[in-house]
Scaffold this motif. Structure first.
Motif, PDB file in Angstrom:
ATOM      1  N   CYS A 192       0.860  -1.185   0.000  1.00 21.89           N
ATOM      2  CA  CYS A 192       0.000   0.000   0.000  1.00 21.89           C
ATOM      3  C   CYS A 192       0.896   1.235   0.000  1.00 21.89           C
ATOM      4  O   CYS A 192       2.117   1.132   0.127  1.00 21.89           O
ATOM      5  N   LEU A 216      -2.027   7.675   7.445  1.00 19.40           N
ATOM      6  CA  LEU A 216      -3.366   7.320   7.904  1.00 19.40           C
ATOM      7  C   LEU A 216      -3.372   6.986   9.403  1.00 19.40           C
ATOM      8  O   LEU A 216      -4.380   7.149  10.081  1.00 19.40           O
ATOM      9  N   THR A 257      -5.770   0.686  12.297  1.00 24.16           N
ATOM     10  CA  THR A 257      -6.075   0.816  10.859  1.00 24.16           C
ATOM     11  C   THR A 257      -6.093  -0.507  10.103  1.00 24.16           C
ATOM     12  O   THR A 257      -6.580  -0.562   8.973  1.00 24.16           O
ATOM     13  N   GLN A 316     -14.087  10.105   9.087  1.00 23.98           N
ATOM     14  CA  GLN A 316     -13.828   9.032   8.113  1.00 23.98           C
ATOM     15  C   GLN A 316     -13.369   7.832   8.920  1.00 23.98           C
ATOM     16  O   GLN A 316     -12.656   7.993   9.903  1.00 23.98           O
ATOM     17  N   CYS A 328      -7.854   1.639   7.203  1.00 27.21           N
ATOM     18  CA  CYS A 328      -7.302   2.303   6.017  1.00 27.21           C
ATOM     19  C   CYS A 328      -7.881   1.720   4.729  1.00 27.21           C
ATOM     20  O   CYS A 328      -8.370   0.587   4.693  1.00 27.21           O
ATOM     21  N   TYR A 329      -7.792   2.515   3.679  1.00 25.60           N
ATOM     22  CA  TYR A 329      -8.354   2.143   2.370  1.00 25.60           C
ATOM     23  C   TYR A 329      -7.775   0.824   1.865  1.00 25.60           C
ATOM     24  O   TYR A 329      -8.477   0.000   1.274  1.00 25.60           O
ATOM     25  N   GLN A 377      -9.217  -2.169   3.739  1.00 23.20           N
ATOM     26  CA  GLN A 377     -10.593  -2.351   3.248  1.00 23.20           C
ATOM     27  C   GLN A 377     -10.594  -3.004   1.856  1.00 23.20           C
ATOM     28  O   GLN A 377     -11.303  -3.990   1.619  1.00 23.20           O
ATOM     29  N   ASN A 378      -9.793  -2.465   0.946  1.00 22.03           N
ATOM     30  CA  ASN A 378      -9.772  -2.965  -0.433  1.00 22.03           C
ATOM     31  C   ASN A 378      -9.327  -4.420  -0.515  1.00 22.03           C
ATOM     32  O   ASN A 378      -9.886  -5.208  -1.289  1.00 22.03           O
ATOM     33  N   GLU A 429      -5.412   1.182  -7.074  1.00 23.00           N
ATOM     34  CA  GLU A 429      -5.032   2.151  -6.045  1.00 23.00           C
ATOM     35  C   GLU A 429      -4.000   3.131  -6.593  1.00 23.00           C
ATOM     36  O   GLU A 429      -2.958   2.724  -7.102  1.00 23.00           O
ATOM     37  N   VAL A 482      -3.156   6.016  -4.640  1.00 24.61           N
ATOM     38  CA  VAL A 482      -2.716   6.865  -3.522  1.00 24.61           C
ATOM     39  C   VAL A 482      -1.192   6.890  -3.453  1.00 24.61           C
ATOM     40  O   VAL A 482      -0.533   5.865  -3.615  1.00 24.61           O
TER      41      VAL A 482
END
Length: 327
Positions: free
Chosen positions: A16, A102, A168, A194, A198-199, A202-203, A299, A301
């Motif tokens: 990530c 994050l 997270t 939010q 973390c994204y 989740q993904n 992704e 980011v």
């Protein structure tokens, strides 16, 4: 005996943005200041990554006593407590903070609300460095819950100003269940604007939910200390698909693949793609003939490096990439 015919690759998987940034900070520091560079705790929870950085000149420590005066010190992606931060500054180390932005977001939220008189309930795993770092933002007034049953035993000094924060890298579903129990007991509790999970966590969990029903077995590439990797394997099993986690291809056992036609493969957020490729080759040796990549979220980011670690090329600051780590 039926052997695997197809490997199904989860998308997204592996590194990530926070892990990418943390590794790059260590590589850049070694390049700029020379070895050794000291890192408090494993920069990310992956054996391959840690050994790769050790070979390049990183020394991983747990105690600041092990860092010589005047050294360059990097905080891991998991973050550190205020006490560690203050002590490192007092000792005069040259410090670079590789805490995932994050996680820093959670730290900032805790500090801000604490000034307003809030106490906190933190959902997370006791002893995990991220949890220690977040809880260590305050000297008191932050209560850890690991499971639904713990919620009944939380005794804040007041309930008018109470907020919840989350590690997270938790299971999204487990965190939601515990969060619901927290809200049931403390209806007025303040939740983050939010979600803290973390994204990338989740993904990767969402991808497992899509993949699991399509395969007979799930293999997760990740180290035993990696929280988000462990959650991926647990999720596959919870969904009814046998799942194993391996640190590398050597840990694959041929008997796992007996009677298996389709293998799902993913990697935790701290596991490099080079390990995934090695696992694919090993499963092919066990009989797999094709690899199919699932559709999934792409992704994009990217987190910036700290000042002082970017390379100046013709007036432009750039970040380099390292092929050895599979990024």
């Amino acid at each position: 005996m039926l052997r695997p015919q197809e490997i199904v690759l989860a998308e997204p998987r592996g590194f990530c943005a926070g892990v990418d940034r943390a590794i790059e900070i260590v590589e850049r520091a070694i390049e700029k200041f020379g070895a050794p560079i000291y890192v408090r705790h494993e920069i990310v929870h992956n054996t391959y990554v840690v050994n790769d950085l050790k070979a390049k000149g990183a020394i991983f420590i747990e105690e600041l006593d092990d860092v010589p005066p005047g050294a360059t010190l990097i905080f891991s992606a998991h973050g550190v407590s205020k006490a560690v931060q203050r002590e490192a500054e007092r000792r005069g180390f040259s410090i670079f903070d590789a805490t995932c932005p994050l996680v820093t977001k959670v730290h900032v939220e805790v500090a801000k609300l604490a000034k307003e008189g809030y106490e906190f309930i933190m959902i997370g795993h006791k002893g995990h460095p991220e949890v220690e770092g977040t809880m260590g933002q305050l000297s008191e007034g932050i209560h850890l819950v690991e499971e639904v049953g713990d919620v009944a035993h939380v005794n804040p000094s007041q309930t008018e100003k109470l907020a919840v924060v989350t590690q997270t890298t938790l299971s999204v579903d487990d965190a939601a269940e515990i969060s619901a129990a927290v809200k049931l007991r403390f209806p007025q509790i303040r939740e983050p604007k939010q979600q803290d999970i973390c994204y990338a966590t989740q993904n990767r969990q969402d991808a497992i939910k899509v993949m699991s029903p399509q395969v007979d077995l799930v293999i997760v590439v990740g180290s035993p200390t990696s929280s988000n990797s462990n959650r991926l394997r647990e999720l596959a099993v919870k969904l009814g698909t046998p799942g194993y986690m391996v640190d590398n291809a050597d840990e694959l056992k041929p008997e796992w693949f007996d009677g298996i036609a389709r293998v799902g493969l993913t990697a935790g957020a701290s596991a490099p793609e080079v390990l995934v490729k090695q696992v694919i080759e090993r499963i092919k040796m066990l009989g797999a003939t094709s690899v199919r990549k699932m559709d999934g979220i792409e992704e994009t980011v990217k987190f910036p490096l700290p000042k002082g670690l970017k390379i100046d090329v013709g007036g432009l600051e750039i970040s380099a990439r390292s092929p050895e780590t599979g990024r």
